[in-house]
Write a protein that holds these residues in place. Sequence first.
Motif, PDB file in Angstrom:
ATOM      1  N   GLY A 317     -28.431  72.239  50.550  1.00 35.24           N
ATOM      2  CA  GLY A 317     -28.698  71.044  50.721  1.00 35.24           C
ATOM      3  C   GLY A 317     -28.086  70.005  50.054  1.00 35.24           C
ATOM      4  N   MET A 320     -24.980  69.621  49.948  1.00 34.54           N
ATOM      5  CA  MET A 320     -24.378  68.978  51.936  1.00 34.54           C
ATOM      6  C   MET A 320     -23.148  69.973  51.817  1.00 34.54           C
ATOM      7  SD  MET A 320     -25.517  66.064  52.301  1.00 34.54           S
ATOM      8  CE  MET A 320     -24.250  64.922  53.722  1.00 34.54           C
ATOM      9  N   TRP A 322     -24.435  71.104  54.680  1.00 38.18           N
ATOM     10  CA  TRP A 322     -24.659  71.507  56.467  1.00 38.18           C
ATOM     11  C   TRP A 322     -23.850  70.273  57.048  1.00 38.18           C
ATOM     12  CZ3 TRP A 322     -24.406  76.884  56.893  1.00 38.18           C
ATOM     13  CH2 TRP A 322     -25.384  77.035  56.156  1.00 38.18           C
ATOM     14  N   SER A 327     -28.450  68.663  55.531  1.00 39.72           N
ATOM     15  CA  SER A 327     -28.631  68.842  54.477  1.00 39.72           C
ATOM     16  C   SER A 327     -29.852  67.925  53.552  1.00 39.72           C
ATOM     17  CB  SER A 327     -27.436  68.391  53.865  1.00 39.72           C
ATOM     18  OG  SER A 327     -26.413  69.633  54.323  1.00 39.72           O
ATOM     19  N   HIS A 449     -19.020  66.828  51.312  1.00 38.91           N
ATOM     20  CA  HIS A 449     -19.403  67.995  51.971  1.00 38.91           C
ATOM     21  C   HIS A 449     -19.782  68.920  50.571  1.00 38.91           C
ATOM     22  CE1 HIS A 449     -20.496  65.950  54.593  1.00 38.91           C
ATOM     23  NE2 HIS A 449     -21.334  66.251  55.374  1.00 38.91           N
TER      24      HIS A 449
END
Length: 480
Positions: A317, A320, A322, A327, A449
Motif C-alpha cells: 500500500g 501504491m 493498488w 493503497s 504507482h
Amino acid sequence: MSASAPERYTQELKRDLKLWENVSLVVSAVTPATGAFIIAPVLFGLNGTGAPLTFVIAAILGISLAFCWAELGSAYPIAGGDYTFVSRILGRGAGFVSLVLSGPVQAVLIPAVVALGMAEYLRVVIDIDANVLGAIILLSGMVIAIFGVRLNALAVAALLVIELLAVVLVSVLGFVKANRSVSVLFSPEVIGDGGTRPLTFGALIAGIAVASFAYNGFQGALLYSEETVGERKNVARAVFIALGVAIACEVLPVAAALLGAPSVPDLVASANPWQYFLTAIGGDTFNTIISLGIAVAVLNAVIALMPFFARILYSSGRDMAWPRPVSRSLAKVHPKYGTPVVATIAVGVAGALIILVTDVETLTTWVGAVLAIEFILVALSAIVGRVRQPNQDRPYRMPLWPIAPVVAIVMSIGVLTQQEPSDLAVAGGLVLIAVLYYVFYLRPRVHTHMLTLDPVLYDEGKGSTEPSGSAQQTTHISQN
C-alpha cells in the motif's frame, strides 16, 4: 532541495524489536509445530516412510535460499520482503508478480492452513466444525496482532516454549519407544492400495514442494527489518537461526513417529496420524493433553503470521501497488500501537473466509507450487543483483556465490515439473493475473504507482544512518 535526491521511506512502524524478539516472531511464523503436526501428515500420505527424507532434501533448498535472503534482506531492509528487492533488481513487473505470490496469495492461504490444522487438534475437546473453529482462531489472532509487534513478540516467545516442548516430547517418545530400525528411513516406501511400493524419484521431488511449505517463513526476518534495532546483519542472523530451528523440529518428530508407531500402514492411513500415534503410545488421555499442547503451539503460529503477512500488504500500500483508495487504506498505521491495522484486518478476514470453503490438503498443494515460483524469483535476484549492482552495500555477502542461488533455482524447477496439473494451473493463473494487472494498470502509472524508494537505515546507538552530504527526501502515501 535537489530534484535528483533519492526519495526515502518515512519511519512509521515502531522500531523497538531486539534481535531475539525478531527471531521469536520468525521462528513462530515458520512454526515448527505446523510443519510437524499439520504438513507432515500430508507428506505421510504422499511419500509414506520417505517423509523424513523429503524434509531433509527440502532443507537443502531452504539453506540455499537462506543465503539468498540473508544477503538480499540486509541489502534491502524494507518491510515488504521479497517483492521489494525483486522489483529493484529484476524490474517492477517481476516485482509485482513476487508481491502477488508472497503477499495476498500466501497471506490468505498459509494462515488458513495453520488455523485449520489447529482446529483439528482442538476438536479432541471441542465438538465444533473444524472450518468454523479455524475461522474463529484466525480472527482472534488478527485482533492480538493489532496491539503491537513487540507485544506479539513477547506473546509468541512464551508460546514458542510450549511449541518446542511439544515437538521435543513427541520426538523423544518416538525414539524411546521405537518399534523398528532406523533403516526404514533410508528405504522409503509409499503405503496404500493394500501394499507397499518404493518411493519414486518423481514423487520425492513433488513432495519437496509440500516440505518446503513447512519451512516457509524463516525469511520473515526481512519483514521486520524496519522495526528491528541494531546492525543490518541482524536480518541475516535471524534468517539462519530460524531455519536451523525449523529443520530440527521438522525432521526429528516425523522420523520419531515412523519409528515409534505400532503400525506404519495405520499411521499413514489415519485421518489424523498424530492422534493415532499419541493414542497408541500413551492412551486417550495422553492424546488429549498433547493435542491441546499442539493446539496452543499452532495458535502461536496464527498470532505470528498475522503481522508477518500484514507487513507485506502494508508495504504494498505504501508503494501504491493498488488503486489509490486501497493503497492508502493498507498503508494506514495505528496511531497508538504503530501497527498496520487495515492490512492486519485484511489478512484475518480474507483467511477466515477461505477457511470456510476449503480444506488443508488443497491449500497445501496450491501453496507448494506458488512457493516454487517465488523461490526462483528470489534466487534470480541474488544472481542478477551482484551483476547489475556490484556496488550495492551488502552487510552480509553469501560465501561461494552463485552456488546457493543456482542450487535453489535447479531444485525449484525440479519441484515444479512434478506438480499436479491442477496446482500448476492455479499458480500459472495467479502469475498471469499479476502480469496483466501490471501491464494494463501499473505500467501506465509508473511515476505514481509501484514506487521503489530507498529504505530508512538504522544502527543501534546511531539512530538513522542516512548518507551524509546529500539532501534526502522522504515521502508518504498521501503525497502520491
